[in-house]
Design an enzyme around this catalytic site. Sequence first.
Site, short mmCIF file in Angstrom:
data_model
loop_
_atom_site.label_atom_id
_atom_site.label_comp_id
_atom_site.label_asym_id
_atom_site.label_seq_id
_atom_site.Cartn_x
_atom_site.Cartn_y
_atom_site.Cartn_z
N HIS A 83 12.42 7.76 38.52
CA HIS A 83 12.60 6.30 38.45
C HIS A 83 11.94 5.71 37.21
O HIS A 83 10.99 6.28 36.66
CB HIS A 83 12.02 5.64 39.70
CG HIS A 83 12.81 5.92 40.94
ND1 HIS A 83 12.57 5.28 42.12
CD2 HIS A 83 13.85 6.76 41.17
CE1 HIS A 83 13.42 5.71 43.03
NE2 HIS A 83 14.20 6.62 42.48
N GLU A 85 9.98 3.14 36.84
CA GLU A 85 8.56 2.84 37.01
C GLU A 85 7.72 4.11 36.86
O GLU A 85 6.66 4.09 36.22
CB GLU A 85 8.31 2.22 38.40
CG GLU A 85 9.02 0.92 38.65
CD GLU A 85 10.41 1.09 39.27
OE1 GLU A 85 10.90 0.12 39.85
OE2 GLU A 85 11.02 2.18 39.16
N CYS A 111 11.14 0.69 44.52
CA CYS A 111 11.27 1.34 45.82
C CYS A 111 9.87 1.54 46.40
O CYS A 111 8.86 1.33 45.71
CB CYS A 111 12.01 2.67 45.68
SG CYS A 111 11.03 3.98 44.90
N CYS A 114 7.67 4.09 44.41
CA CYS A 114 7.18 3.50 43.17
C CYS A 114 6.13 2.43 43.45
O CYS A 114 5.14 2.31 42.73
CB CYS A 114 8.33 2.94 42.34
SG CYS A 114 9.36 4.22 41.61
#
Length: 161
Positions: A83, A85, A111, A114
């Site tokens: 991801h 992040e 999410c 994260c």
Amino acid sequence: MERQTWQQYFIEILHSAQKRATCDRGRAAALLVKNNHILSTGYVGSPAGVPHCDEVGHEFIDSYEKNREGKIELRQHCVRTVHAEQNAISQAAKFGISVEGATMYTTMFPCYTCAKMLVNVGIRKVVTEYDYQSSEQSKALFDLVGIEYSILQPSDSVQYS
């Protein structure tokens, strides 16, 4: 020409970083900022040296999740990529940059995985362009630990996998 606000500037940079993403199921980007200085950027992509979704296709896992109406539904998630992040945090760590006290700008709400990472590295604020259809746990976590967050386009929910 009118000068951009800092927030407008960082969102525009997010849009540029987003164009580097390599999974068409979630072309997201993230930016770590402290005192109006960019510390790190990240975008959705496979780990270094690993083929990208755009090159070899997706790597799916199935999961069952509640949708916004509370009904359980089968979802397929692509797990080939990291991801945005996570990539922003990893890049900062790779170059020895502390992100404690920083603000995370994202194209979509983080999410839950994260969000937990953002808590552990000391992020104090999250500014996101769009909500994410599975963001309730992340919001509850941020509320619990006192991470401030704002959604710039709250009526638009992004449904990435």
